[in-house]
Design an enzyme around this catalytic site. Sequence first.
Site, short mmCIF file in Angstrom:
data_model
loop_
_atom_site.label_atom_id
_atom_site.label_comp_id
_atom_site.label_asym_id
_atom_site.label_seq_id
_atom_site.Cartn_x
_atom_site.Cartn_y
_atom_site.Cartn_z
N LYS A 258 0.82 -1.22 0.00
CA LYS A 258 0.00 0.00 0.00
C LYS A 258 0.86 1.28 0.00
CE LYS A 258 -4.00 -2.16 2.30
NZ LYS A 258 -5.02 -2.00 3.38
N TYR B 109 -12.80 -3.09 -3.01
CA TYR B 109 -13.24 -2.92 -1.63
C TYR B 109 -14.77 -2.87 -1.53
CZ TYR B 109 -8.53 -2.21 0.29
OH TYR B 109 -7.23 -2.38 0.72
N ASN C 158 -1.98 0.11 6.97
CA ASN C 158 -1.54 -1.21 7.46
C ASN C 158 -0.67 -1.94 6.43
OD1 ASN C 158 -3.53 -1.92 5.69
ND2 ASN C 158 -4.89 -2.84 7.21
N HIS D 82 -2.26 -5.33 1.48
CA HIS D 82 -3.51 -6.08 1.29
C HIS D 82 -3.13 -7.49 0.90
CE1 HIS D 82 -7.33 -7.47 -0.33
NE2 HIS D 82 -6.62 -7.93 -1.34
N GLU E 228 -9.22 -11.39 -7.60
CA GLU E 228 -8.32 -10.25 -7.38
C GLU E 228 -7.07 -10.32 -8.27
OE1 GLU E 228 -7.66 -9.83 -3.15
OE2 GLU E 228 -9.78 -9.42 -2.79
N1 UDP Z 1 -10.10 -0.51 7.16
C1 UDP Z 1 -10.09 0.64 7.94
N2 UDP Z 1 -10.87 0.67 9.08
C2 UDP Z 1 -11.62 -0.41 9.47
C3 UDP Z 1 -11.60 -1.57 8.67
C4 UDP Z 1 -10.83 -1.60 7.53
O1 UDP Z 1 -9.44 1.61 7.60
O2 UDP Z 1 -12.29 -0.33 10.52
C5 UDP Z 1 -9.29 -0.55 5.94
C6 UDP Z 1 -7.95 -1.23 6.18
O3 UDP Z 1 -6.94 -0.56 5.44
C7 UDP Z 1 -8.18 -2.62 5.63
C8 UDP Z 1 -9.13 -2.34 4.46
O4 UDP Z 1 -9.96 -1.30 4.93
O5 UDP Z 1 -6.96 -3.23 5.23
C9 UDP Z 1 -9.97 -3.54 4.05
O6 UDP Z 1 -10.63 -4.08 5.18
P1 UDP Z 1 -10.64 -5.64 5.45
O7 UDP Z 1 -11.65 -5.91 6.50
O8 UDP Z 1 -10.78 -6.39 4.17
O9 UDP Z 1 -9.18 -5.91 6.10
P2 UDP Z 1 -7.90 -6.74 5.60
O10 UDP Z 1 -8.40 -7.91 4.80
O11 UDP Z 1 -7.07 -5.79 4.76
O12 UDP Z 1 -7.19 -7.15 6.84
MG MG Z 2 -9.74 -7.92 3.20
#
Ligand code: UDP
Ligand code: MG
Length: 160
Positions: A15, A55, A118, A121, A132
């Site tokens: 990212k 997303y 974070n 992805h 994806e």
């Molecule tokens: N995200 C965020 N706040 C939240 C949940 C998600 O900013 O409360 C962002 C975060 O960058 C995350 C992305 O949205 O990586 C996609 O969410 P997901 O639940 O798919 O998390 P991941 O699979 O990336 O762990």
């Molecule tokens: Mg995810």
Amino acid sequence: MKFDGIHEKTLVLIKPDAVQRGLVGEIIKRFETKGLKVVGLKMMRLGDAVLREHYAHIASKPFYPSVEKFMMSSPVVALCLEGLEVVDAVRLVMGITKSRAAVAGSIRGDLAMGYGCNVIHGSDTVENAQAEVARFFKPDEILDYDKGEYLHVYSDDERV
Ligand code: UDP
Ligand code: MG
């Protein structure tokens, strides 16, 4: 494109925060030293349309606009990784979404503090990984090649 057994594939996006903080090499190194095979690799800028598709599961959440803005703030590095049960292996190496609570030793646990910021992805299921990889890579951008170190990464019965 093969997705079974040792040819299972997953999508990783490094990212914008990781690109800005100079962590691209460190993150790729962790996947390489884990024994995963890089079969696709490119730097790209993401647009709002592809992000809304990618997303879709969070597009209606209040934090989505800030996720979209962040993901468009710098280029990202897209990786297609291959290996046995690679989708789960990458999720484990990644750590949980909230970086500051992610276990030490994981990429998020070691390299980040944020929720949105974070650093990577990774696809969460084999089905999503297939969609994806196809979303971010054209078929001819995925390279099929033999990796010599596989003799030492997997035993004979796993390497089928
Ligand atoms: N995200 C965020 N706040 C939240 C949940 C998600 O900013 O409360 C962002 C975060 O960058 C995350 C992305 O949205 O990586 C996609 O969410 P997901 O639940 O798919 O998390 P991941 O699979 O990336 O762990
Ligand atoms: Mg995810």
